[in-house]
Every structure is written in C-alpha cells, then in structure tokens.
Enzyme design. Structure first.
Site, mmCIF file in Angstrom:
data_model
loop_
_atom_site.group_PDB
_atom_site.id
_atom_site.type_symbol
_atom_site.label_atom_id
_atom_site.label_comp_id
_atom_site.label_asym_id
_atom_site.label_seq_id
_atom_site.Cartn_x
_atom_site.Cartn_y
_atom_site.Cartn_z
ATOM 1 N N ASP A 1 40.359 40.678 46.349
ATOM 2 C CA ASP A 1 39.752 40.063 47.533
ATOM 3 C C ASP A 1 40.403 38.685 47.684
ATOM 4 O OD1 ASP A 1 37.835 39.580 49.638
ATOM 5 O OD2 ASP A 1 36.668 38.359 48.251
ATOM 6 N N SER A 2 40.069 38.010 48.781
ATOM 7 C CA SER A 2 40.568 36.644 48.958
ATOM 8 C C SER A 2 39.902 35.675 47.967
ATOM 9 C CB SER A 2 40.271 36.179 50.384
ATOM 10 O OG SER A 2 38.885 36.250 50.620
ATOM 11 N N CYS B 1 37.778 43.900 50.212
ATOM 12 C CA CYS B 1 37.782 42.887 51.266
ATOM 13 C C CYS B 1 37.917 43.617 52.607
ATOM 14 C CB CYS B 1 38.978 41.971 51.034
ATOM 15 S SG CYS B 1 39.285 40.808 52.368
ATOM 16 N N GLU C 1 32.027 31.004 49.676
ATOM 17 C CA GLU C 1 33.065 30.745 48.666
ATOM 18 C C GLU C 1 32.833 29.378 47.998
ATOM 19 O OE1 GLU C 1 35.428 33.121 48.027
ATOM 20 O OE2 GLU C 1 36.428 31.937 46.492
ATOM 21 N N CYS D 1 31.795 42.097 55.501
ATOM 22 C CA CYS D 1 32.588 41.154 54.708
ATOM 23 C C CYS D 1 31.979 41.192 53.316
ATOM 24 C CB CYS D 1 32.486 39.740 55.287
ATOM 25 S SG CYS D 1 33.242 38.477 54.224
ATOM 26 N N HIS E 1 31.858 39.096 51.056
ATOM 27 C CA HIS E 1 31.158 37.878 50.624
ATOM 28 C C HIS E 1 29.661 37.936 50.990
ATOM 29 C CE1 HIS E 1 35.146 36.089 50.145
ATOM 30 N NE2 HIS E 1 34.612 34.967 49.682
#
Ligand code: DGL
Length: 266
Positions: free
Chosen positions: A11-12, A74, A155, A187, A189
C-alpha cells in the site's frame, strides 16, 4: 504439497495493514512481507502513470523476496495499476486487487438499494467502482465522493479525535448520502475511521471495508492454486520506503511490539 513462500502485500502507507491484519487472522500459517510506500504517500493525488511505476517497482521487489502471491492492499493502486501488474507478472504469481472482492460483496446484498462510495481522488476519478457496479447490478444506485483529506489525515495518526470528527462531518453531510443504505470504504486506510463513520450515520447503514473480503479472496486463490503453507516458518517483515513514526506505531497496533520494520530504497 505445502508452499512456505511469503505473501507480498503493499500500500502507499499504513492503510494496507488493515488488509494484512485480516489476512494474518484468517491465514495464520502464512508469512507476510508488507511494503508501505511511505516515501510516496498519498497515492490518491498522483497520476495513474506514476502509481503504475511505483507499483511495478514494489511488486518486482516483492517477487525478489520470493513471494508466491501479491495483494494490492490499496484501492488507488488497484484502480490505476491492477491490469499493469497482472500482465507484468502473468504466469508467475496470482495478483489480487481490493476492488473486485468488494464489488462481489456489495452486489450480493439485495437489501441495498443505494450505496455511497468514498475514496481518494484517483480512485473516484478512475470510475472503476461506478463502472463495475453499473455493469454488474444496473438497478443499484450509487453516489461517489472523493474524500482526499482522509488518507493523509489517517496516515498522520489523526483519527478518533476532533480533527477527524470535523473532517468527516463535512464530507459525510454530502447531500447525495442522505438516502444511502450502505457505504463502501473504497480506501484501505478508512477501516481505521469506520467506528466514526458508523456513528455519523447513527448505525443505520451497512459499512463495507476491504479487509476481510480480500483475505477470503486470497484464501480461495491459494486453495485453487495449491499454495497454502502448512505451518508458520518465519515471521512477517514490514518494509517502508521512508521511515515514519506513525507507520511504526501502526504496525505495533496491528501486529504487536515484536514487528520487524526495515527501511529500503527501491
Ligand atoms: N490506502 C490507499 C487506498 O486504498 C491509498 C491512499 C492514498 O495513498 O492516497 O486508496
């Protein structure tokens, strides 16, 4: 025959840890190698071409670590780079995206008449959820909204606090969400703010996140390809492209204090 090679996940940043954690719970024998591309987070504001090049680099690295399957944990990278990765690694390893299992879960629920979709700018702009839902279940209405502040906010560790409450209030008051009976957290996150979203909608709507549906999809694919590990031989490894305190804390939250975190430039 058992296969004890690791599963590669990326993932990012910390979002994919929600998927990795679900995989770990469902498939405890599997060793995970996770890559958080913290040097390039957020992906959601970047072009598809740039995301594809990051995703190719990361997955080549994961294959060098002998991974037997790749999970794009992601939505943004799944929307921008799934076909690129699937074609690049064809015949080598299965590549699993987070979008298709989510679509399957949502369309299987006939109680849902209208679904909201929240995601990064890149995911919403790709139109992939809108297109797949329309094609698979034309009668299902949807309302899609880009919520670009959310991934960076999470994040940075801002959730369950005044900041996240104010930002969510603003996004979720969107007029098109007034009559939804379900919401797709498109998403990875966002599971971290799922309780706050649930509270905003007064527990009235169903909320779908990718974590468990993707873990089940991986289980099905490992079974089909005969790739299951029969026992746990090695511990999970977490790589980041830039060390961040927040990533370290999140890995500990999901995987405990003994996690193995390494920074690497690829
Ligand atoms: N976790 C990501 C997703 O599912 C990426 C968020 C971002 O980096 O913008 O889209």
């Amino acid at each position: 025959m058992a296969n004890h090679k690791p599963i590669g996940i990326f993932d990012s940043g910390i979002g994919g840890l929600t998927v990795a954690s679900a995989i770990s719970k469902l498939l405890p024998n599997e060793q995970l190698i996770y890559f958080g591309d913290t040097a390039h987070v957020p992906y959601g504001d970047k072009s598809a071409t740039l995301i594809q090049s990051y995703a190719l680099n990361i997955t080549r690295f994961l294959l060098q670590q002998q991974c037997k399957a790749l999970v794009i944990a992601c939505n943004t990278a799944s929307a921008a780079a799934y076909e690129t990765l699937r074609d690049a690694h064809k015949g080598k390893v299965p590549v699993i995206n987070v979008i298709d299992p989510m679509i399957e879960a949502v369309i299987a629920d006939d109680e849902i008449k209208k679904v909201g979709i929240i995601a990064t700018k890149a995911t919403i702009a790709s139109g992939v959820y809108q297109e797949k839902l329309t094609r698979r279940k034309p009668a299902l209405k949807y309302e899609a909204l880009a919520t670009p502040l959310l991934a960076s906010m999470i994040e940075e560790g801002f959730y369950n606090n005044n900041v996240s409450t104010a930002v969510l209030q603003q996004y979720l008051s969107h007029a098109g969400f007034a009559d939804i009976d379900a919401m797709i957290l498109a998403c990875t996150h966002y599971p971290l703010i799922k309780p706050e979203i649930d509270l905003f909608f007064k527990h009235r709507i169903k909320i779908f996140d990718s974590a468990m549906v993707v873990a089940h999809k991986l289980q099905t694919i490992l079974a089909k390809e005969n790739l299951f590990a029969s026992k746990r031989l090695a511990s999970d490894i977490f790589y980041v492209s830039d060390f961040t305190k927040s990533f370290e804390e999140s890995t500990k939250t999901f995987f405990g204090n003994a996690t193995h975190l390494k920074q690497i430039t690829i």
